[in-house]
Design a protein around this motif. Structure first.
Motif, PDB file in Angstrom:
ATOM      1  N   GLN A 135     -21.538  -4.030   0.807  1.00 34.21           N
ATOM      2  CA  GLN A 135     -20.773  -4.009  -0.447  1.00 34.21           C
ATOM      3  C   GLN A 135     -19.991  -2.714  -0.672  1.00 34.21           C
ATOM      4  OE1 GLN A 135     -23.302  -5.352  -3.664  1.00 34.21           O
ATOM      5  NE2 GLN A 135     -23.816  -7.213  -2.546  1.00 34.21           N
ATOM      6  N   ALA A 136     -20.561  -1.572  -0.229  1.00 33.67           N
ATOM      7  CA  ALA A 136     -19.849  -0.310  -0.448  1.00 33.67           C
ATOM      8  C   ALA A 136     -18.668  -0.162   0.513  1.00 33.67           C
ATOM      9  CB  ALA A 136     -20.810   0.859  -0.260  1.00 33.67           C
ATOM     10  N   ARG A 137     -18.725  -0.846   1.644  1.00 28.04           N
ATOM     11  CA  ARG A 137     -17.709  -0.618   2.674  1.00 28.04           C
ATOM     12  C   ARG A 137     -16.490  -1.539   2.563  1.00 28.04           C
ATOM     13  NH1 ARG A 137     -19.026   0.659   8.463  1.00 28.04           N
ATOM     14  NH2 ARG A 137     -17.003   1.612   8.078  1.00 28.04           N
ATOM     15  N   ILE A 138     -16.629  -2.642   1.829  1.00 22.16           N
ATOM     16  CA  ILE A 138     -15.538  -3.630   1.839  1.00 22.16           C
ATOM     17  C   ILE A 138     -14.243  -3.115   1.207  1.00 22.16           C
ATOM     18  CG2 ILE A 138     -16.957  -5.719   2.013  1.00 22.16           C
ATOM     19  CD1 ILE A 138     -16.771  -5.923  -1.038  1.00 22.16           C
ATOM     20  N   PHE A 139     -14.331  -1.986   0.473  1.00 21.75           N
ATOM     21  CA  PHE A 139     -13.110  -1.450  -0.138  1.00 21.75           C
ATOM     22  C   PHE A 139     -12.351  -0.527   0.819  1.00 21.75           C
ATOM     23  CE2 PHE A 139     -15.900  -2.614  -3.606  1.00 21.75           C
ATOM     24  CZ  PHE A 139     -15.047  -3.389  -4.389  1.00 21.75           C
ATOM     25  N   GLU A 140     -12.953  -0.258   1.993  1.00 19.59           N
ATOM     26  CA  GLU A 140     -12.263   0.581   2.978  1.00 19.59           C
ATOM     27  C   GLU A 140     -11.175  -0.238   3.649  1.00 19.59           C
ATOM     28  OE1 GLU A 140     -15.134   1.932   5.844  1.00 19.59           O
ATOM     29  OE2 GLU A 140     -16.457   2.668   4.257  1.00 19.59           O
ATOM     30  N   ARG A 141     -10.098   0.440   4.046  1.00 16.75           N
ATOM     31  CA  ARG A 141      -9.017  -0.276   4.733  1.00 16.75           C
ATOM     32  C   ARG A 141      -9.518  -0.871   6.039  1.00 16.75           C
ATOM     33  NH1 ARG A 141      -5.076   4.804   4.168  1.00 16.75           N
ATOM     34  NH2 ARG A 141      -4.544   4.494   2.006  1.00 16.75           N
ATOM     35  N   PHE A 142      -9.168  -2.102   6.258  1.00 11.50           N
ATOM     36  CA  PHE A 142      -9.461  -2.849   7.485  1.00 11.50           C
ATOM     37  C   PHE A 142     -10.947  -3.119   7.715  1.00 11.50           C
ATOM     38  CE2 PHE A 142      -5.372  -0.698   8.643  1.00 11.50           C
ATOM     39  CZ  PHE A 142      -4.604  -1.849   8.589  1.00 11.50           C
ATOM     40  N   HIS A 143     -11.798  -2.850   6.715  1.00 13.62           N
ATOM     41  CA  HIS A 143     -13.201  -3.203   6.916  1.00 13.62           C
ATOM     42  C   HIS A 143     -13.408  -4.667   6.547  1.00 13.62           C
ATOM     43  CE1 HIS A 143     -17.452  -2.598   7.487  1.00 13.62           C
ATOM     44  NE2 HIS A 143     -17.614  -3.418   6.470  1.00 13.62           N
ATOM     45  N   LEU A 174      -8.704  -5.511  -0.585  1.00 17.45           N
ATOM     46  CA  LEU A 174      -9.550  -4.770  -1.528  1.00 17.45           C
ATOM     47  C   LEU A 174      -9.175  -3.286  -1.592  1.00 17.45           C
ATOM     48  CD1 LEU A 174     -13.093  -6.364  -0.999  1.00 17.45           C
ATOM     49  CD2 LEU A 174     -11.483  -6.722  -2.875  1.00 17.45           C
ATOM     50  N   ALA A 175      -8.647  -2.744  -0.478  1.00 18.55           N
ATOM     51  CA  ALA A 175      -8.188  -1.344  -0.512  1.00 18.55           C
ATOM     52  C   ALA A 175      -7.037  -1.232  -1.522  1.00 18.55           C
ATOM     53  CB  ALA A 175      -7.737  -0.895   0.875  1.00 18.55           C
ATOM     54  N   ILE A 176      -6.188  -2.251  -1.542  1.00 22.16           N
ATOM     55  CA  ILE A 176      -5.066  -2.259  -2.496  1.00 22.16           C
ATOM     56  C   ILE A 176      -5.602  -2.364  -3.932  1.00 22.16           C
ATOM     57  CG2 ILE A 176      -3.094  -3.660  -3.289  1.00 22.16           C
ATOM     58  CD1 ILE A 176      -2.519  -4.240  -0.301  1.00 22.16           C
ATOM     59  N   VAL A 177      -6.590  -3.241  -4.134  1.00 15.29           N
ATOM     60  CA  VAL A 177      -7.192  -3.410  -5.475  1.00 15.29           C
ATOM     61  C   VAL A 177      -7.770  -2.073  -5.962  1.00 15.29           C
ATOM     62  CG1 VAL A 177      -9.041  -4.541  -6.776  1.00 15.29           C
ATOM     63  CG2 VAL A 177      -7.747  -5.845  -5.071  1.00 15.29           C
ATOM     64  N   LYS A 178      -8.512  -1.424  -5.079  1.00 14.98           N
ATOM     65  CA  LYS A 178      -9.160  -0.169  -5.463  1.00 14.98           C
ATOM     66  C   LYS A 178      -8.099   0.881  -5.827  1.00 14.98           C
ATOM     67  CE  LYS A 178     -12.205   3.364  -3.689  1.00 14.98           C
ATOM     68  NZ  LYS A 178     -12.933   3.858  -2.543  1.00 14.98           N
ATOM     69  N   LEU A 228       0.828  -1.207   0.000  1.00 13.01           N
ATOM     70  CA  LEU A 228       0.000   0.000   0.000  1.00 13.01           C
ATOM     71  C   LEU A 228       0.863   1.258   0.000  1.00 13.01           C
ATOM     72  CD1 LEU A 228      -3.045   0.335   0.011  1.00 13.01           C
ATOM     73  CD2 LEU A 228      -2.984   0.586   2.482  1.00 13.01           C
ATOM     74  N   SER A 229       1.913   1.272   0.822  1.00 11.62           N
ATOM     75  CA  SER A 229       2.709   2.499   0.879  1.00 11.62           C
ATOM     76  C   SER A 229       3.527   2.672  -0.398  1.00 11.62           C
ATOM     77  CB  SER A 229       3.583   2.549   2.139  1.00 11.62           C
ATOM     78  OG  SER A 229       4.698   1.743   1.962  1.00 11.62           O
ATOM     79  N   ARG A 230       3.974   1.550  -0.992  1.00  8.69           N
ATOM     80  CA  ARG A 230       4.692   1.658  -2.265  1.00  8.69           C
ATOM     81  C   ARG A 230       3.771   2.191  -3.361  1.00  8.69           C
ATOM     82  NH1 ARG A 230       7.766  -3.569  -3.947  1.00  8.69           N
ATOM     83  NH2 ARG A 230       5.873  -4.270  -3.015  1.00  8.69           N
ATOM     84  N   LEU A 231       2.520   1.710  -3.350  1.00  2.43           N
ATOM     85  CA  LEU A 231       1.550   2.157  -4.356  1.00  2.43           C
ATOM     86  C   LEU A 231       1.297   3.648  -4.235  1.00  2.43           C
ATOM     87  CD1 LEU A 231      -1.185  -0.603  -4.116  1.00  2.43           C
ATOM     88  CD2 LEU A 231       0.260  -0.084  -6.067  1.00  2.43           C
ATOM     89  N   GLN A 232       1.182   4.103  -2.978  1.00  2.00           N
ATOM     90  CA  GLN A 232       0.869   5.513  -2.773  1.00  2.00           C
ATOM     91  C   GLN A 232       2.041   6.406  -3.164  1.00  2.00           C
ATOM     92  OE1 GLN A 232      -0.499   5.182   1.215  1.00  2.00           O
ATOM     93  NE2 GLN A 232      -2.633   5.156   0.607  1.00  2.00           N
ATOM     94  N   ALA A 233       3.250   5.860  -3.060  1.00  2.00           N
ATOM     95  CA  ALA A 233       4.426   6.685  -3.338  1.00  2.00           C
ATOM     96  C   ALA A 233       4.752   6.751  -4.823  1.00  2.00           C
ATOM     97  CB  ALA A 233       5.624   6.130  -2.568  1.00  2.00           C
ATOM     98  N   SER A 234       4.173   5.826  -5.619  1.00  2.00           N
ATOM     99  CA  SER A 234       4.588   5.809  -7.026  1.00  2.00           C
ATOM    100  C   SER A 234       3.411   6.105  -7.956  1.00  2.00           C
ATOM    101  CB  SER A 234       5.152   4.428  -7.364  1.00  2.00           C
ATOM    102  OG  SER A 234       4.103   3.490  -7.346  1.00  2.00           O
ATOM    103  N   ASP A 235       3.738   6.487  -9.170  1.00  2.00           N
ATOM    104  CA  ASP A 235       2.708   6.704 -10.175  1.00  2.00           C
ATOM    105  C   ASP A 235       2.671   5.462 -11.065  1.00  2.00           C
ATOM    106  OD1 ASP A 235       1.144   7.380 -12.271  1.00  2.00           O
ATOM    107  OD2 ASP A 235       2.016   9.366 -12.577  1.00  2.00           O
ATOM    108  N   ALA A 236       1.532   4.763 -11.046  1.00  2.00           N
ATOM    109  CA  ALA A 236       1.415   3.497 -11.772  1.00  2.00           C
ATOM    110  C   ALA A 236       1.771   3.658 -13.242  1.00  2.00           C
ATOM    111  CB  ALA A 236       0.002   2.958 -11.641  1.00  2.00           C
ATOM    112  N   MET A 237       1.428   4.829 -13.793  1.00  2.00           N
ATOM    113  CA  MET A 237       1.596   4.980 -15.231  1.00  2.00           C
ATOM    114  C   MET A 237       3.080   5.148 -15.632  1.00  2.00           C
ATOM    115  SD  MET A 237      -1.297   4.221 -15.654  1.00  2.00           S
ATOM    116  CE  MET A 237      -1.720   4.045 -17.366  1.00  2.00           C
ATOM    117  N   ASP A 238       3.965   5.440 -14.649  1.00  3.54           N
ATOM    118  CA  ASP A 238       5.401   5.539 -14.951  1.00  3.54           C
ATOM    119  C   ASP A 238       5.938   4.220 -15.501  1.00  3.54           C
ATOM    120  OD1 ASP A 238       5.493   8.083 -14.100  1.00  3.54           O
ATOM    121  OD2 ASP A 238       6.500   7.680 -12.186  1.00  3.54           O
ATOM    122  N   GLU A 239       5.433   3.136 -14.932  1.00  7.55           N
ATOM    123  CA  GLU A 239       5.945   1.815 -15.306  1.00  7.55           C
ATOM    124  C   GLU A 239       4.988   1.089 -16.260  1.00  7.55           C
ATOM    125  OE1 GLU A 239       8.820   0.272 -14.032  1.00  7.55           O
ATOM    126  OE2 GLU A 239       9.306   2.228 -13.155  1.00  7.55           O
ATOM    127  N   ALA A 240       3.974   1.809 -16.751  1.00  5.99           N
ATOM    128  CA  ALA A 240       2.959   1.130 -17.551  1.00  5.99           C
ATOM    129  C   ALA A 240       3.499   0.722 -18.923  1.00  5.99           C
ATOM    130  CB  ALA A 240       1.745   2.038 -17.724  1.00  5.99           C
TER     131      ALA A 240
END
Ligand code: ADP
Length: 363
Positions: free
Chosen positions: A294-302, A319-323, A190-202
């Motif tokens: 269903q709307a809450r399952i994407f929240e962290r730790f829910h 699921l937070a990572i997926v989202k 999660l922290s790596r995802l937040q620190a990087s731009d996905a499209m840089d490596e796309a």
């Protein structure tokens, strides 16, 4: 000599005549160009002028300021010339908007007027609150397995001469250690995802290879539960993605599909092109998810059922990572589910337009 106010400067004095109060039109024009909202309070406490959008903050009613704190700050600043700052809660700027926070700074303009500069800091305040919540949640999540490990280590020391008890306690230690390791690995993701731009490596990657890679990582767990993973993939579909992230997103959905299904069921991974997107769906025949959840399952730790999630090695972050991954690619993730029937999670990635056209020409 009459004291000069903040905006009673030399350039302004030529046009001062236009304003009976001594505040020049130039000064008001400058205020109008400021990015935030503002209001000028006259000596008697009435509103002299306000920026165009000030009314939408909910701090004005019937020509007066609604907050007694702000009124007090304005009159104190007018009295002693000392600027003051305060953060105030406000109702949402628009009907139905969530409550927010504004930061107000006061300045004396002249003997008769106080300027209140108002910045909407709702977004920053919300991010701060989320960060605090997140740290509290992480600490709590780490405490559970660490606490269990401490107790189990004590139990091991007490049972040094009892081989059966030792086996039981050490295998539970292994389980708690695995839980801890999964949590740390998800937090790192999660922290790596937040620190990087996905499209840089796309780059352009075939859907088939993403699906195969993801299935490889869950293959043994599925086999253990006698769950069949079926692929329904048309040939030639490609995604413009960070491959590692796309595999992680799909792997998390597959892990859940297996985790929340009974043995001897089927999980289907399918892909198709639809309305400018490529959809990748993971369908299971598992326990399903209540519509309210269903709307809450994407929240962290829910988690719908925390005990079940922990028991099966869940971290509450999958699921937070997926989202996060989908959003970083300009896509989205959705869920359709019925309790007792099963769930389908769909990843939607924007179609790589240019590349797809080239692909079609080539095919
Ligand atoms: P966890 O690590 O707890 O699985 P996730 O973020 O991956 O955390 O999922 C959040 C919650 O959503 C889970 O605890 C579970 O209650 C529910 N969930 C996720 N996927 C499924 C699924 N395929 N079937 C039923 N419930 C699911």
């Amino acid at each position: 000599m009459r004291k000069r106010g903040l905006f009673g400067g030399r350039q302004a004095s030529a046009t001062v005549a236009a304003s009976a109060s001594g505040l020049s039109p130039d000064a008001l024009a400058i205020l109008d160009r400021l990015p935030g909202e503002w209001i000028i309070i006259a000596a008697q406490g009435g509103v002299y002028r306000a920026s165009k959008e000030f009314g939408t903050l909910g701090l004005l009613h019937l020509g007066g300021i609604t907050s007694p704190l702000l009124a007090d700050m304005a009159s104190a600043t007018l009295r002693d010339g000392v600027s003051r700052t305060a953060d105030l809660p406000i109702g949402g700027a628009e009907v139905g908007a969530p409550p927010g926070t504004v930061r107000v700074r006061t300045s004396r303009l002249d003997e008769g007027h106080t300027l209140l500069l108002v910045d909407d800091i709702s977004a920053a305040t919300r991010v701060d609150a989320m960060r605090r919540d997140f740290i509290a949640n992480v600490s709590h999540e780490l405490k559970t397995p660490v606490g269990a490990l401490v107790l189990l280590a004590d139990a091991v020391q007490e049972a040094l001469n009892d081989a059966k008890a030792l086996r039981k306690f050490t295998s539970r230690m292994q389980l708690e250690a695995a839980r801890l390791s999964a949590l740390i690995s998800d937090l790192t993701d999660l922290s790596r995802l937040q620190a990087s731009d996905a499209m840089d490596e796309a780059r352009l990657v075939s859907v088939k290879s993403i699906v195969n890679e993801a299935i490889d990582t869950v293959h043994l767990v599925a086999q253990d539960k006698r769950i069949d993973i079926v692929r329904e993939l048309p040939a030639g579909l490609k995604l413009f993605v960070d491959e590692e992230q796309a595999v992680t997103a799909l792997r998390n959905l597959l892990t859940n599909a297996i985790r929340y299904s009974s043995p001897h069921t089927k999980v289907t991974v399918s892909a198709r092109e639809s309305e400018g997107y490529i959809e990748l769906a993971v369908a299971d025949q598992g326990i399903g998810i209540d519509p309210e959840q269903q709307a809450r399952i994407f929240e962290r730790f829910h988690r719908v059922d925390p005990a079940r999630s922990r028991q099966t090695g869940g971290t509450g972050l999958g699921l937070a990572i997926v989202k996060h991954i989908c959003m970083a690619h300009g896509g989205e993730v959705t869920v359709q589910s019925a309790v007792g029937v099963g769930s389908t999670f769909t990843l939607r990635y924007p179609l790589p337009r240019v590349a797809t056209a080239t692909e079609r020409e080539g095919s």
